[in-house]
Design a protein around this motif. Structure first.
Motif, PDB file in Angstrom:
ATOM      1  N   ARG A  39       0.822  -1.214   0.000  1.00 46.71           N
ATOM      2  CA  ARG A  39       0.000   0.000   0.000  1.00 46.71           C
ATOM      3  C   ARG A  39       0.851   1.258   0.000  1.00 46.71           C
ATOM      4  O   ARG A  39       0.482   2.263   0.599  1.00 46.71           O
ATOM      5  CB  ARG A  39      -0.923  -0.014   1.219  1.00 46.71           C
ATOM      6  CG  ARG A  39      -1.990  -1.086   1.113  1.00 46.71           C
ATOM      7  CD  ARG A  39      -2.870  -1.098   2.314  1.00 46.71           C
ATOM      8  NE  ARG A  39      -3.675   0.090   2.387  1.00 46.71           N
ATOM      9  CZ  ARG A  39      -4.801   0.199   3.093  1.00 46.71           C
ATOM     10  NH1 ARG A  39      -5.228  -0.821   3.782  1.00 46.71           N
ATOM     11  NH2 ARG A  39      -5.473   1.321   3.121  1.00 46.71           N
ATOM     12  N   SER A  40       1.984   1.228  -0.667  1.00 44.38           N
ATOM     13  CA  SER A  40       2.844   2.406  -0.701  1.00 44.38           C
ATOM     14  C   SER A  40       2.259   3.450  -1.644  1.00 44.38           C
ATOM     15  O   SER A  40       1.693   3.116  -2.682  1.00 44.38           O
ATOM     16  CB  SER A  40       4.253   2.032  -1.157  1.00 44.38           C
ATOM     17  OG  SER A  40       4.238   1.622  -2.496  1.00 44.38           O
ATOM     18  N   GLY A  41       2.383   4.709  -1.282  1.00 42.93           N
ATOM     19  CA  GLY A  41       1.900   5.805  -2.113  1.00 42.93           C
ATOM     20  C   GLY A  41       0.394   5.957  -2.119  1.00 42.93           C
ATOM     21  O   GLY A  41      -0.174   6.477  -3.071  1.00 42.93           O
ATOM     22  N   PHE A  46      -6.381   6.394  -0.407  1.00 45.57           N
ATOM     23  CA  PHE A  46      -7.207   5.679   0.554  1.00 45.57           C
ATOM     24  C   PHE A  46      -7.661   6.574   1.699  1.00 45.57           C
ATOM     25  O   PHE A  46      -7.883   6.103   2.807  1.00 45.57           O
ATOM     26  CB  PHE A  46      -6.452   4.479   1.110  1.00 45.57           C
ATOM     27  CG  PHE A  46      -6.309   3.358   0.127  1.00 45.57           C
ATOM     28  CD1 PHE A  46      -7.118   3.259  -0.978  1.00 45.57           C
ATOM     29  CD2 PHE A  46      -5.355   2.394   0.315  1.00 45.57           C
ATOM     30  CE1 PHE A  46      -6.982   2.228  -1.879  1.00 45.57           C
ATOM     31  CE2 PHE A  46      -5.207   1.353  -0.575  1.00 45.57           C
ATOM     32  CZ  PHE A  46      -6.025   1.277  -1.677  1.00 45.57           C
ATOM     33  N   SER A  47      -7.812   7.867   1.463  1.00 48.64           N
ATOM     34  CA  SER A  47      -8.321   8.752   2.501  1.00 48.64           C
ATOM     35  C   SER A  47      -9.661   9.318   2.037  1.00 48.64           C
ATOM     36  O   SER A  47      -9.854   9.596   0.864  1.00 48.64           O
ATOM     37  CB  SER A  47      -7.343   9.891   2.778  1.00 48.64           C
ATOM     38  OG  SER A  47      -7.169  10.674   1.621  1.00 48.64           O
ATOM     39  N   TYR A  50     -13.310  15.434   3.333  1.00 52.38           N
ATOM     40  CA  TYR A  50     -13.808  16.145   4.499  1.00 52.38           C
ATOM     41  C   TYR A  50     -15.318  15.974   4.622  1.00 52.38           C
ATOM     42  O   TYR A  50     -16.045  16.085   3.635  1.00 52.38           O
ATOM     43  CB  TYR A  50     -13.432  17.619   4.374  1.00 52.38           C
ATOM     44  CG  TYR A  50     -13.950  18.491   5.486  1.00 52.38           C
ATOM     45  CD1 TYR A  50     -13.447  18.366   6.765  1.00 52.38           C
ATOM     46  CD2 TYR A  50     -14.930  19.436   5.251  1.00 52.38           C
ATOM     47  CE1 TYR A  50     -13.904  19.166   7.795  1.00 52.38           C
ATOM     48  CE2 TYR A  50     -15.398  20.245   6.267  1.00 52.38           C
ATOM     49  CZ  TYR A  50     -14.880  20.103   7.539  1.00 52.38           C
ATOM     50  OH  TYR A  50     -15.346  20.888   8.549  1.00 52.38           O
ATOM     51  N   ARG A  51     -15.799  15.680   5.827  1.00 53.50           N
ATOM     52  CA  ARG A  51     -17.216  15.489   6.156  1.00 53.50           C
ATOM     53  C   ARG A  51     -17.834  14.292   5.445  1.00 53.50           C
ATOM     54  O   ARG A  51     -19.049  14.256   5.243  1.00 53.50           O
ATOM     55  CB  ARG A  51     -18.025  16.753   5.862  1.00 53.50           C
ATOM     56  CG  ARG A  51     -17.630  17.918   6.749  1.00 53.50           C
ATOM     57  CD  ARG A  51     -18.432  19.126   6.436  1.00 53.50           C
ATOM     58  NE  ARG A  51     -19.841  18.862   6.724  1.00 53.50           N
ATOM     59  CZ  ARG A  51     -20.790  19.772   6.692  1.00 53.50           C
ATOM     60  NH1 ARG A  51     -20.484  21.015   6.411  1.00 53.50           N
ATOM     61  NH2 ARG A  51     -22.033  19.463   6.945  1.00 53.50           N
ATOM     62  N   SER A  52     -17.049  13.341   5.032  1.00 56.46           N
ATOM     63  CA  SER A  52     -17.613  12.117   4.452  1.00 56.46           C
ATOM     64  C   SER A  52     -17.021  10.889   5.128  1.00 56.46           C
ATOM     65  O   SER A  52     -16.896   9.848   4.514  1.00 56.46           O
ATOM     66  CB  SER A  52     -17.342  12.064   2.950  1.00 56.46           C
ATOM     67  OG  SER A  52     -15.956  11.940   2.714  1.00 56.46           O
ATOM     68  N   PRO A  77     -12.251   3.368   1.509  1.00 56.21           N
ATOM     69  CA  PRO A  77     -11.227   3.237   2.534  1.00 56.21           C
ATOM     70  C   PRO A  77     -11.791   2.943   3.927  1.00 56.21           C
ATOM     71  O   PRO A  77     -11.035   2.523   4.800  1.00 56.21           O
ATOM     72  CB  PRO A  77     -10.517   4.581   2.520  1.00 56.21           C
ATOM     73  CG  PRO A  77     -11.464   5.508   1.903  1.00 56.21           C
ATOM     74  CD  PRO A  77     -12.295   4.712   0.954  1.00 56.21           C
ATOM     75  N   SER A  78     -13.102   3.140   4.146  1.00 55.21           N
ATOM     76  CA  SER A  78     -13.635   2.859   5.474  1.00 55.21           C
ATOM     77  C   SER A  78     -13.831   1.364   5.684  1.00 55.21           C
ATOM     78  O   SER A  78     -13.948   0.912   6.817  1.00 55.21           O
ATOM     79  CB  SER A  78     -14.958   3.591   5.679  1.00 55.21           C
ATOM     80  OG  SER A  78     -15.909   3.147   4.735  1.00 55.21           O
TER      81      SER A  78
END
Length: 82
Positions: A39-41, A46-47, A50-52, A77-78
């Motif tokens: 999972r490099s880079g 994977f973020s 904002y507000r989600s 990503p969650s």
């Protein structure tokens, strides 16, 4: 070849001509290997925005797809396994 005696690092009173500069060490090449793991880079990939934040809603799992539909596969990503 004989072994050399260990040398002491230069002290604060060593003349500047005898001290090694930082630039001499940088010219020696790479000092460590850059790792390229599974999972490099992926810090921004994977973020979540904002507000989600949080887990996906139930409508994400209740969507019906038929044969022949065009779909986009988007990593969430969650969910740990995507």
């Amino acid at each position: 070849f004989g072994s050399r005696p260990p040398t002491k690092p230069p002290g604060p009173h060593t003349p500047p001509s005898c001290r090694r500069s930082v630039h001499q060490f940088a010219a020696m090449g790479k000092l460590h290997t850059i790792s390229r793991g599974y999972r490099s880079g992926t810090r921004n990939k994977f973020s979540k925005k904002y507000r989600s934040k949080g887990m996906p809603g139930t409508s994400r799992y209740m969507a019906v797809f038929r044969r022949g539909d065009y779909v986009d596969i988007v990593v969430d990503p969650s969910v740990q396994k995507g």
